[in-house]
Design a protein around this motif. Structure first.
Motif, mmCIF file in Angstrom:
data_model
loop_
_atom_site.group_PDB
_atom_site.id
_atom_site.type_symbol
_atom_site.label_atom_id
_atom_site.label_comp_id
_atom_site.label_asym_id
_atom_site.label_seq_id
_atom_site.Cartn_x
_atom_site.Cartn_y
_atom_site.Cartn_z
ATOM 1 N N ALA A 204 27.762 59.933 -47.086
ATOM 2 C CA ALA A 204 27.849 58.668 -46.349
ATOM 3 C C ALA A 204 26.548 58.308 -45.642
ATOM 4 C CB ALA A 204 28.987 58.747 -45.333
ATOM 5 N N HIS A 205 25.901 59.292 -45.004
ATOM 6 C CA HIS A 205 24.703 58.959 -44.230
ATOM 7 C C HIS A 205 23.554 58.505 -45.127
ATOM 8 C CE1 HIS A 205 23.832 63.109 -45.370
ATOM 9 N NE2 HIS A 205 22.566 62.914 -45.054
ATOM 10 N N SER B 156 24.228 54.951 -46.084
ATOM 11 C CA SER B 156 23.902 54.147 -44.898
ATOM 12 C C SER B 156 22.408 53.872 -44.801
ATOM 13 C CB SER B 156 24.391 54.883 -43.653
ATOM 14 O OG SER B 156 23.784 54.381 -42.484
ATOM 15 N N SER C 193 26.490 49.498 -47.152
ATOM 16 C CA SER C 193 27.067 49.900 -45.874
ATOM 17 C C SER C 193 28.575 50.071 -45.989
ATOM 18 C CB SER C 193 26.727 48.869 -44.794
ATOM 19 O OG SER C 193 27.183 49.300 -43.536
ATOM 20 N N ALA D 40 29.205 53.282 -47.497
ATOM 21 C CA ALA D 40 28.971 54.350 -46.519
ATOM 22 C C ALA D 40 30.186 54.542 -45.622
ATOM 23 C CB ALA D 40 27.730 54.037 -45.686
ATOM 24 N N VAL D 41 30.758 53.428 -45.163
ATOM 25 C CA VAL D 41 31.941 53.509 -44.290
ATOM 26 C C VAL D 41 33.109 54.136 -45.047
ATOM 27 C CG1 VAL D 41 33.676 52.155 -43.050
ATOM 28 C CG2 VAL D 41 31.236 51.605 -42.803
ATOM 29 N N GLY E 188 32.405 57.755 -45.521
ATOM 30 C CA GLY E 188 32.511 58.421 -44.226
ATOM 31 C C GLY E 188 33.958 58.694 -43.849
ATOM 32 N N ASN F 161 33.466 61.849 -41.528
ATOM 33 C CA ASN F 161 32.122 61.919 -40.969
ATOM 34 C C ASN F 161 32.157 61.673 -39.454
ATOM 35 O OD1 ASN F 161 29.330 60.940 -40.218
ATOM 36 N ND2 ASN F 161 29.001 61.398 -42.392
ATOM 37 N N GLN G 190 29.951 60.563 -37.643
ATOM 38 C CA GLN G 190 29.212 59.347 -37.279
ATOM 39 C C GLN G 190 29.898 58.080 -37.819
ATOM 40 O OE1 GLN G 190 25.297 60.344 -38.894
ATOM 41 N NE2 GLN G 190 24.569 60.749 -36.808
ATOM 42 N N LEU H 132 28.563 54.170 -38.336
ATOM 43 C CA LEU H 132 28.502 53.548 -39.663
ATOM 44 C C LEU H 132 29.177 52.172 -39.637
ATOM 45 C CD1 LEU H 132 29.343 56.608 -41.963
ATOM 46 C CD2 LEU H 132 27.093 55.616 -41.525
ATOM 47 N N GLU I 92 26.899 49.670 -37.835
ATOM 48 C CA GLU I 92 25.811 49.229 -38.710
ATOM 49 C C GLU I 92 26.306 48.110 -39.629
ATOM 50 O OE1 GLU I 92 24.325 52.671 -40.761
ATOM 51 O OE2 GLU I 92 23.988 53.779 -38.904
#
Length: 603
Positions: A527-528, A531, A550, A553-554, A557, A562, A564, A568, A571
């Motif tokens: 995921a990161h 991102s 993005s 990524a979410v 995640g 995740n 973070q 995410l 962002e």
């Protein structure tokens, strides 16, 4: 008792066949616990064998039968007769010296051809026994006395083969003495070559001679030739099989090496020392799977806590923690007082986030043997318990102890830097990593870690410089060992180029280029990294792609839970507003003093 009866009794007491037995004892090597090069192994066996041979030679060394006494008395006859009488009761080195002196006197005065031949055979036998006794004494002596014994042994043995060139055991002992420091490799070759010829009718001893000569061969082909001959003469010569495995490895024949090592263990499956040495060599060949299989056979033949522990270590190398844990439990069932197995089990417990069990096993190990607390493995366990409990100063102190013991251990230096970062001491991390880079300027892992530390203090240009240098020095990105570190460098560099609040640092185009490579390497699974690619597109003003990546990524995640995930999502909302992401990434240095070892909390 007349002279003829004495001589007959002497001949019955000193049977020639016993010399071969004493030589066998002297040449039988002692198997080492770990494989550290066969030359040292053979040397150890030689010295121990010499010590064992001493008691045998006092009674078992041969006295050649003298010829019938002629009517005509030779000028040296009286000395020779006295030497024969003294030889029967000779035990000490001084006694043997006296016998040798009488024989040499007899030879100097003159003997008939028949008596001369007999005297030389007898002198060879006496000097062999002297050489064996002196050689055995070497292991017990130190300093000047040891050097003197070695010199006298060499002189006695040289005299033995001078007067009786057919003393194969003397040739072998000369070769073994020259395995000692400052020995003559050419003399070893010369002596073993003579022994090989003399042992033509004794394949077992001839095999040992071939092996000893092979150890001195620098040319791999010649070494293999001797080792092949040794194994042909005695297929059960485990020393020759192990040495040939090493030579095959040197010549690139890994499969041949593994086959020989398997043969070694199959010849003696119940011997733990051979098992450990063979397993170590297989591990060195990156053949841990074969090592596990062979250990299974050994354990089936003779289960022991040592072998279970050894297999557990191998399982851990292969990432089979459950199998390792089961073997450690068996080892501890057989020997509950084994601190090493307890420490191994504590490490596995830490990997399972079972701090309570790790602490219990660590305490049990140190209660059994308090000195274990100071070994590296115990310090590592204690260090990681401290990390899990949030006692970073304690963990840092323990890691510093390990580094003091081995200042050149780059891995530990990296671990220390990581601990500094976790404890909000990025400048201490930079200081540590800079020290490593002074000796390893192109170490990509260290460059990456220092770049991360520079990011933590807001020094983005320095971070970029380290990341770029790491990329140049890393090598082939298809190398599996490099993929993870490469994807991390690509991601972090792309992130700072996309999100730095410093206008002169950002470069959206370069960020996207790096981000795409990182996404490809990780197959869109992290995921990161997804991102980061989104941040690069946002910096370029391409918010359509920024939102696309993005959202991925979410989603990823959420799948990987995740930590973070909230960021995410933030962002993604920023990109939907057509706003690029900015991240300062500056850590305030922790100024609290690090506790001294005396103040550590007892775990």
């Amino acid at each position: 008792m007349n002279r003829e009866n004495i001589i007959t009794e002497s001949n019955q007491h000193h049977d020639r066949t016993k010399v071969v037995h004493s030589c066998t004892v002297a040449l039988e090597p002692v198997r080492p616990a770990t494989l550290r090069g066969f030359s040292r192994f053979l040397f150890t066996g030689a010295v121990c064998g010499l010590l064992m041979a001493t008691s045998a030679t006092a009674q078992d060394s041969p006295v050649p039968a003298p010829p019938p006494i002629n009517a005509h008395v030779d000028p040296g006859q009286a000395d020779l007769d006295e030497a024969v009488l003294k030889r029967i009761d000779a035990e000490s080195n001084r006694d043997l010296e006296a016998v040798a002196a009488l024989i040499e006197s007899a030879l100097a005065k003159g003997l008939s051809d028949e008596n001369d031949a007999f005297a030389r055979k007898m002198l060879g036998s006496v000097q062999l026994q002297r050489g064996q006794g002196l050689a055995a004494a070497i292991i017990r002596l130190r300093g000047r006395q040891q050097l003197q014994a070695r010199t006298e042994a060499a002189e006695a043995l040289a005299d033995a083969v001078k007067h009786d060139p057919e003393l194969a055991e003397a040739h072998m002992l000369i070769a073994q003495l020259n395995l000692l420091p400052d020995g003559d490799m050419e003399q070893i070759k010369k002596s073993t070559t003579a022994a090989i010829e003399l042992y033509e009718d004794n394949p077992s001893e001839q095999s040992k001679a071939y092996l000893l000569r092979a150890v001195t061969q620098e040319d791999v082909d010649k070494k293999l030739e001797d080792l092949n001959a040794a194994i042909e003469a005695d297929p059960r010569n485990t020393g020759a099989l192990r040495e040939r495995a090493g030579a095959q490895l040197q010549s690139g024949d890994v499969d041949g090496a593994v086959k020989d090592l398997q043969a070694v263990l199959e010849l003696d499956p119940t011997n733990q020392q051979i098992a450990q040495a063979t397993v170590q060599q297989l591990v060195d060949l990156d053949r841990a799977d074969e090592a596990v299989e062979l250990l299974g056979k050994t354990i089936a033949a003779n289960p022991s806590e040592g072998l279970y522990r050894l297999r557990a270590i191998l399982y851990r190398m292969l990432g089979k923690e459950d199998e390792a844990f089961a073997d450690l439990n068996k080892a501890l069932a057989m020997q509950p007082q084994d601190p090493i197995s307890l420490l191994q089990r504590a490490e596995i417990a830490l990997g399972r986030d079972d701090v309570k069990s790790a602490k219990r096993d660590l305490k049990a190990a140190t209660d059994i043997a308090p000195q274990v607390e100071q070994i590296d493995q115990a310090i590592i366990v204690r260090c990681f318990i401290a990390i899990e409990e949030g006692r970073m100063a304690d963990a840092i102190n323990d890691m510093q102890i390990l580094i003091e013991r081995n200042p050149n251990d780059t891995f530990r230096q990296l671990q220390l830097a990581s601990l500094y970062l976790q404890d909000d001491r990025p400048r201490k991390a930079i200081e540590t990593l800079t020290g490593v880079l002074e000796t390893e300027p192109n170490n990509a892992a260290v460059l990456r870690s220092r770049a991360d530390a520079y990011l933590a203090v807001g020094e983005h240009l320095n971070a970029i410089a380290d990341y770029e240098k790491a990329l140049k020095t890393l090598g082939n990105e298809d190398d599996e060992e490099n993929k993870k570190i490469l994807s991390g460098i690509l991601n972090n560099l792309a992130w700072v180029l996309a999100t730095s609040p410093q206008d002169g640092v950002r470069n959206g185009k370069r960020s996207v280029e790096l981000g795409l490579r990182a996404v490809e390497l990780t197959e869109e699974s992290e995921a990161h990294i997804l991102s980061t690619l989104a941040a690069g597109y946002a910096e370029m003003g391409d918010f359509e792609n920024a939102i696309l990546w993005s959202e991925k990524a979410v989603k990823q995640g959420g799948i990987e839970d995740n930590e973070q995930l909230d960021q995410l999502k933030e962002e993604l909302e920023s990109y939907r507003k057509n706003e690029p992401w900015r991240e300062k990434q500056e850590t305030e240095e922790n100024q609290l003093p690090i506790l001294s070892p005396e103040d550590l909390i007892d775990t």
